[in-house]
Design a protein around this motif. Structure first.
Motif, mmCIF file in Angstrom:
data_model
loop_
_atom_site.group_PDB
_atom_site.id
_atom_site.type_symbol
_atom_site.label_atom_id
_atom_site.label_comp_id
_atom_site.label_asym_id
_atom_site.label_seq_id
_atom_site.Cartn_x
_atom_site.Cartn_y
_atom_site.Cartn_z
ATOM 1 N N PRO A 56 34.209 97.550 7.046
ATOM 2 C CA PRO A 56 34.889 97.848 5.782
ATOM 3 C C PRO A 56 33.972 98.550 4.786
ATOM 4 O O PRO A 56 32.792 98.213 4.659
ATOM 5 N N SER A 57 34.525 99.521 4.090
ATOM 6 C CA SER A 57 33.782 100.194 3.032
ATOM 7 C C SER A 57 33.678 99.294 1.808
ATOM 8 O O SER A 57 34.641 98.609 1.447
ATOM 9 N N CYS A 76 34.959 88.524 2.153
ATOM 10 C CA CYS A 76 34.321 88.154 0.888
ATOM 11 C C CYS A 76 33.746 89.331 0.120
ATOM 12 O O CYS A 76 33.905 89.422 -1.103
ATOM 13 N N TYR A 77 33.088 90.278 0.828
ATOM 14 C CA TYR A 77 32.457 91.384 0.114
ATOM 15 C C TYR A 77 33.498 92.245 -0.593
ATOM 16 O O TYR A 77 33.263 92.726 -1.713
ATOM 17 N N GLU A 78 34.637 92.430 0.039
ATOM 18 C CA GLU A 78 35.682 93.248 -0.572
ATOM 19 C C GLU A 78 36.339 92.517 -1.746
ATOM 20 O O GLU A 78 36.488 93.075 -2.840
ATOM 21 N N HIS A 79 36.752 91.274 -1.517
ATOM 22 C CA HIS A 79 37.406 90.507 -2.581
ATOM 23 C C HIS A 79 36.514 90.366 -3.813
ATOM 24 O O HIS A 79 36.939 90.642 -4.942
ATOM 25 N N ARG A 111 21.132 79.024 8.499
ATOM 26 C CA ARG A 111 22.222 79.987 8.345
ATOM 27 C C ARG A 111 21.764 81.153 7.464
ATOM 28 O O ARG A 111 21.057 80.949 6.469
ATOM 29 N N PRO A 112 22.167 82.375 7.780
ATOM 30 C CA PRO A 112 21.799 83.527 6.949
ATOM 31 C C PRO A 112 22.648 83.592 5.687
ATOM 32 O O PRO A 112 23.714 82.960 5.589
ATOM 33 N N ARG A 113 22.197 84.379 4.730
ATOM 34 C CA ARG A 113 22.973 84.587 3.503
ATOM 35 C C ARG A 113 23.996 85.697 3.755
ATOM 36 O O ARG A 113 23.725 86.866 3.486
ATOM 37 N N THR A 114 25.140 85.330 4.240
ATOM 38 C CA THR A 114 26.149 86.321 4.594
ATOM 39 C C THR A 114 27.430 86.183 3.775
ATOM 40 O O THR A 114 28.426 86.849 4.080
ATOM 41 N N HIS A 115 27.427 85.342 2.749
ATOM 42 C CA HIS A 115 28.614 85.190 1.904
ATOM 43 C C HIS A 115 28.306 85.672 0.495
ATOM 44 O O HIS A 115 27.216 85.438 -0.032
ATOM 45 N N PRO A 204 23.012 97.282 -2.465
ATOM 46 C CA PRO A 204 22.402 97.553 -1.152
ATOM 47 C C PRO A 204 22.203 96.301 -0.305
ATOM 48 O O PRO A 204 22.276 96.361 0.928
ATOM 49 N N ASP A 205 21.951 95.146 -0.957
ATOM 50 C CA ASP A 205 21.817 93.894 -0.198
ATOM 51 C C ASP A 205 23.122 93.564 0.532
ATOM 52 O O ASP A 205 23.114 93.153 1.701
ATOM 53 N N PHE A 206 24.232 93.752 -0.163
ATOM 54 C CA PHE A 206 25.523 93.430 0.450
ATOM 55 C C PHE A 206 25.943 94.487 1.471
ATOM 56 O O PHE A 206 26.672 94.182 2.416
ATOM 57 N N GLU A 207 25.497 95.719 1.288
ATOM 58 C CA GLU A 207 25.780 96.738 2.296
ATOM 59 C C GLU A 207 25.164 96.340 3.639
ATOM 60 O O GLU A 207 25.787 96.486 4.700
ATOM 61 N N VAL A 208 23.936 95.824 3.606
ATOM 62 C CA VAL A 208 23.270 95.397 4.837
ATOM 63 C C VAL A 208 24.004 94.212 5.454
ATOM 64 O O VAL A 208 24.293 94.191 6.663
ATOM 65 N N ALA A 209 24.312 93.202 4.624
ATOM 66 C CA ALA A 209 25.014 92.022 5.135
ATOM 67 C C ALA A 209 26.404 92.388 5.660
ATOM 68 O O ALA A 209 26.853 91.876 6.691
ATOM 69 N N ASN A 210 27.070 93.292 4.964
ATOM 70 C CA ASN A 210 28.403 93.717 5.383
ATOM 71 C C ASN A 210 28.356 94.395 6.747
ATOM 72 O O ASN A 210 29.237 94.186 7.588
ATOM 73 N N TRP A 211 27.327 95.197 6.968
ATOM 74 C CA TRP A 211 27.203 95.855 8.267
ATOM 75 C C TRP A 211 27.002 94.824 9.380
ATOM 76 O O TRP A 211 27.601 94.931 10.453
ATOM 77 N N TYR A 212 26.174 93.827 9.114
ATOM 78 C CA TYR A 212 25.934 92.789 10.121
ATOM 79 C C TYR A 212 27.218 92.021 10.428
ATOM 80 O O TYR A 212 27.602 91.847 11.595
ATOM 81 N N VAL A 213 27.897 91.562 9.380
ATOM 82 C CA VAL A 213 29.098 90.748 9.578
ATOM 83 C C VAL A 213 30.214 91.571 10.214
ATOM 84 O O VAL A 213 30.964 91.082 11.061
#
Length: 289
Positions: A56-57, A76-79, A111-115, A204-213
């Motif tokens: 997702p973008s 979560c990243y989008e909402h 657990r990673p910080r993915t939320h 940019p932090d969330f862009e990286v996490a978003n790509w992983y998730v």
């Protein structure tokens, strides 16, 4: 940013219509609470893009096009990117936080910080509040809660509290806990949902996490559909093949879906999501990487 993009991102009237909120938006606590509840009850949680192999973008205009102007939802990243932008447009101060989802974990740091969650400051409110319209479970927050330890908060039949966890670093660790079903023991029923510190995270932090998730072959969100929606008297969940309805009175009904056409109809009618082409609702997404 072009004027067209700016208009799309800050189309508050379209957002308010999408969530069915007819109040006068202001930079105050009442608006924050009202928008939070309305958003949580109106825009579904879904991961259909990762399931079909699309990350997702997180561009605000893309999120608005998907969550506001279409019959879609997001994770979560989008909402929370959308909600943060709306609150900032109204004049509220928002800090973006990264959290570890720790349900069932023996150690939080496993657990990673993915939320993504939000810390929001409203004029006249003595404490910042944890806001989160993108936590995809039946135990998510319906209203933002003040950043205090031990106090119990009730909203829509759900019970939450914030506690501190033993420090594993220089920053204080907060934990959002949710209480189990009605009738469980008042102390034993609490379960940690996610843990976070108050250090701000940037886009940019969330862009990286978003790509992983969204893309990692072992991410659960790239492997099977996971959808939730709050109906007026129940919570709807589709997790892989299993469709579950949790009613407000605690009654739970569940069944396995076996037909792709039935599954698509259920998602479009019950979850109010238009299923994009290429989504294997009951199939298995191909491994990538």
């Amino acid at each position: 940013m072009s004027q067209t993009e700016r208009t799309t991102i800050l189309d508050l009237d379209a957002y308010l219509k999408r969530i069915g909120w007819d109040g006068e938006p202001r930079a105050d606590l009442a608006t924050l609470r009202g928008l939070h509840t309305a958003h949580a009850r109106s825009i579904p949680f879904e991961n259909l893009d990762p399931v079909r192999g699309v990350v997702p973008s997180l561009r605000p205009d893309d999120i608005a096009a998907k969550l506001v102007h279409s019959r879609r939802g997001g994770y979560c990243y989008e909402h929370n990117t959308l909600f943060a932008g709306v609150l900032e447009a109204l004049g509220l101060r928002v800090t973006r936080l990264a959290a570890r989802v720790v349900v069932g974990a023996e150690r939080f740091d496993s657990r990673p910080r993915t939320h993504m969650a939000l810390l929001v400051e409203a004029p006249g409110d003595p404490r910042p509040r944890l806001a989160d319209v993108g936590y995809g479970t039946a135990r998510s927050l319906l209203e933002p809660v003040p950043l205090v330890t031990g106090a119990e908060f009730h909203a829509g039949g759900r019970r939450h509290r914030l506690v501190h966890a033993p420090n594993t670093g220089p920053l204080e660790t907060w934990v959002l806990q949710a209480h189990g079903p009605a009738g469980t023991d008042a102390t034993a029923g609490w379960e940690a949902q996610y843990a976070f510190t108050l250090d701000p995270f940037a886009q940019p932090d969330f862009e990286v996490a978003n790509w992983y998730v969204g893309a990692h072959p072992r991410s659960p969100f790239s492997r099977r559909p996971y959808l939730q929606r709050l109906a007026p008297d129940r919570h709807l969940l589709l997790d892989g093949h299993r469709f579950t309805e949790t009613h407000d009175d605690g009654t739970v009904t569940a069944r396995e879906l076996t037909d792709e056409t039935e599954a698509r109809h259920l998602v479009e009618e019950r979850f109010e999501i238009d299923v994009p082409d290429g989504v294997p609702l009951l199939g298995r997404a191909p491994l990538r990487g």
